[in-house]
Design a protein around this motif. Structure first.
Motif, short mmCIF file in Angstrom:
data_model
loop_
_atom_site.label_atom_id
_atom_site.label_comp_id
_atom_site.label_asym_id
_atom_site.label_seq_id
_atom_site.Cartn_x
_atom_site.Cartn_y
_atom_site.Cartn_z
N ASN A 91 0.64 9.30 -2.68
CA ASN A 91 -0.02 9.84 -3.88
C ASN A 91 0.89 10.89 -4.48
O ASN A 91 2.10 10.90 -4.23
CB ASN A 91 -1.39 10.39 -3.50
CG ASN A 91 -1.34 11.32 -2.31
OD1 ASN A 91 -0.38 12.08 -2.15
ND2 ASN A 91 -2.34 11.25 -1.45
N ASN A 94 -1.23 -1.79 -3.67
CA ASN A 94 -1.85 -1.16 -4.84
C ASN A 94 -3.08 -1.96 -5.28
O ASN A 94 -3.47 -1.94 -6.44
CB ASN A 94 -0.83 -1.07 -5.98
CG ASN A 94 -1.32 -0.23 -7.15
OD1 ASN A 94 -2.02 0.76 -6.96
ND2 ASN A 94 -0.94 -0.61 -8.36
N ASN A 109 -6.20 -0.45 -7.30
CA ASN A 109 -6.05 0.17 -8.62
C ASN A 109 -5.92 -0.87 -9.72
O ASN A 109 -5.40 -1.98 -9.50
CB ASN A 109 -4.82 1.09 -8.63
CG ASN A 109 -5.06 2.33 -7.80
OD1 ASN A 109 -5.89 3.16 -8.15
ND2 ASN A 109 -4.34 2.45 -6.70
N SER A 155 1.17 1.33 -10.21
CA SER A 155 1.56 2.55 -9.54
C SER A 155 3.07 2.53 -9.32
O SER A 155 3.67 1.45 -9.26
CB SER A 155 0.85 2.69 -8.19
OG SER A 155 -0.55 2.88 -8.37
N ARG A 208 7.94 -0.04 -9.07
CA ARG A 208 6.66 -0.31 -9.72
C ARG A 208 5.87 -1.32 -8.90
O ARG A 208 6.39 -2.37 -8.52
CB ARG A 208 6.87 -0.86 -11.13
CG ARG A 208 5.57 -1.11 -11.89
CD ARG A 208 5.83 -1.62 -13.29
NE ARG A 208 6.26 -3.01 -13.31
CZ ARG A 208 6.53 -3.68 -14.42
NH1 ARG A 208 6.46 -3.08 -15.60
NH2 ARG A 208 6.92 -4.94 -14.37
N CYS A 263 3.81 8.91 -4.93
CA CYS A 263 3.37 7.81 -5.79
C CYS A 263 2.61 8.38 -6.97
O CYS A 263 1.68 9.19 -6.79
CB CYS A 263 2.48 6.85 -5.01
SG CYS A 263 1.93 5.41 -5.96
N THR A 310 1.67 7.58 -11.49
CA THR A 310 1.32 6.51 -12.42
C THR A 310 2.34 6.32 -13.54
O THR A 310 2.06 5.63 -14.53
CB THR A 310 -0.07 6.77 -13.02
OG1 THR A 310 -0.07 8.08 -13.62
CG2 THR A 310 -1.15 6.70 -11.95
N PRO A 359 -2.27 8.01 -8.23
CA PRO A 359 -3.15 6.89 -8.51
C PRO A 359 -4.62 7.27 -8.30
O PRO A 359 -4.93 8.16 -7.50
CB PRO A 359 -2.70 5.82 -7.50
CG PRO A 359 -1.91 6.55 -6.49
CD PRO A 359 -1.38 7.78 -7.09
N VAL A 389 -3.35 4.20 -2.52
CA VAL A 389 -2.21 3.30 -2.44
C VAL A 389 -1.62 3.49 -1.05
O VAL A 389 -1.25 4.60 -0.68
CB VAL A 389 -1.16 3.62 -3.52
CG1 VAL A 389 0.09 2.74 -3.33
CG2 VAL A 389 -1.73 3.43 -4.90
#
Lengths: 129, 134
Positions: free
Chosen positions: A20, A40, A43, A47, A72, A106, A108, A118, A122
């Motif tokens: 995150n 991911n 979501n 991410s 990505r 991680c 966005t 996110p 994740v």
């Protein structure tokens, strides 16, 4: 999800964590990254996993410090990347050698910027030495 | 700005499914734009930083963008290509570029960076691609 590690061969290990907007320093010294798996699926937007070849001394200013890897992961998807890096076309691959350390986060947004993590978890597994 | 140096070769995967191998013998700060002329799926990357000229690690940047501005446009993927190494990344079912794939190579990671490899250094990259996103 706390960082958990399990060994499988010599000094190699799987490192599982939730990635995150909090930068995790998985190694404070040189390390080899053999592969990364990212989930991911929770979501609805892409991410971006980012890795820095640095340690806690160098630090990471999320959104400002230039990442060495940007990955990505599509909305609702997963990705697995093995790093097969060799000195020559027919040499045995070694993995991606990070000379200083391994930090991961991680957010966005791709590239360097982005400080928003996110919405939902994740999860990532990194195979390291 | 260097002259584009990509070559393409199509191959059959089976039935009517056709893939394309793209080779750029001189990846640099001048982006190769929309190399599949539209949405595509990238299934394999192989890049080399093994030219004899002294230099450093390079950063291969992939953009889901038909016309990115290197150094300003946000790359979707950034891969370090270490000095004197060949990087091989199989991507299984592949990663999708819903707009199109453009790429470049510069000396820094992340978003910024407009300096490519020195003139005598060749960064080579090979991509295996499928047309469309499915």
């Amino acid at each position: 999800m706390a960082v958990s590690s399990s060994g499988f061969l010599g000094t190699s290990q799987f490192v599982d964590l939730e990635v995150n907007a909090t930068v995790e320093f998985l190694s404070d010294a040189a390390a080899i990254l053999h592969g990364i798996f990212v989930d991911n699926t929770q979501n609805t937007v892409d991410s971006f996993v980012k890795i820095w070849d640095t340690n806690t001394t160098g630090g990471v200013n999320l959104g400002t410090t230039v990442p060495d890897l940007v990955l990505r992961v599509a909305a609702g998807g997963t990705i697995f990347l093995p790093f097969l890096i060799a000195a020559a076309a027919i040499a045995n691959p070694e993995g991606w050698a990070l000379g200083t350390g391994l930090a991961v986060a991680c957010v966005t947004a791709g590239g360097t910027g982005g400080t928003t993590g996110p919405t939902n978890a994740v999860k990532a597994t990194l195979i390291t030495d | 700005m260097s002259t584009p140096t990509i070559t393409k070769a199509d191959f059959l995967l089976g039935g009517d499914l056709k893939g394309t191998t793209i080779r750029d013998a001189d990846v640099d700060e001048s982006p190769e734009l929309d190399v599949m002329a539209g949405p595509c799926r990238l299934t394999h990357i192989r890049a080399g930083n093994v030219d004899s000229a002294a230099d450093a690690a390079m950063y291969l940047k992939l953009y889901d963008d038909l016309n990115p501005t290197v150094g300003t446009s946000v790359p979707d993927y950034v891969f370090e290509i270490p000095l004197n190494k060949i990087v091989d990344i199989p991507l299984g079912a592949g990663i999708v570029f819903v707009n199109g794939l453009s790429f470049a190579c510069v000396t820094v990671g992340g978003t910024v960076g407009t300096t490519g490899p020195v003139a005598t250094k060749l960064i080579t990259a090979n991509f295996t691609l499928l047309p469309g996103v499915s």
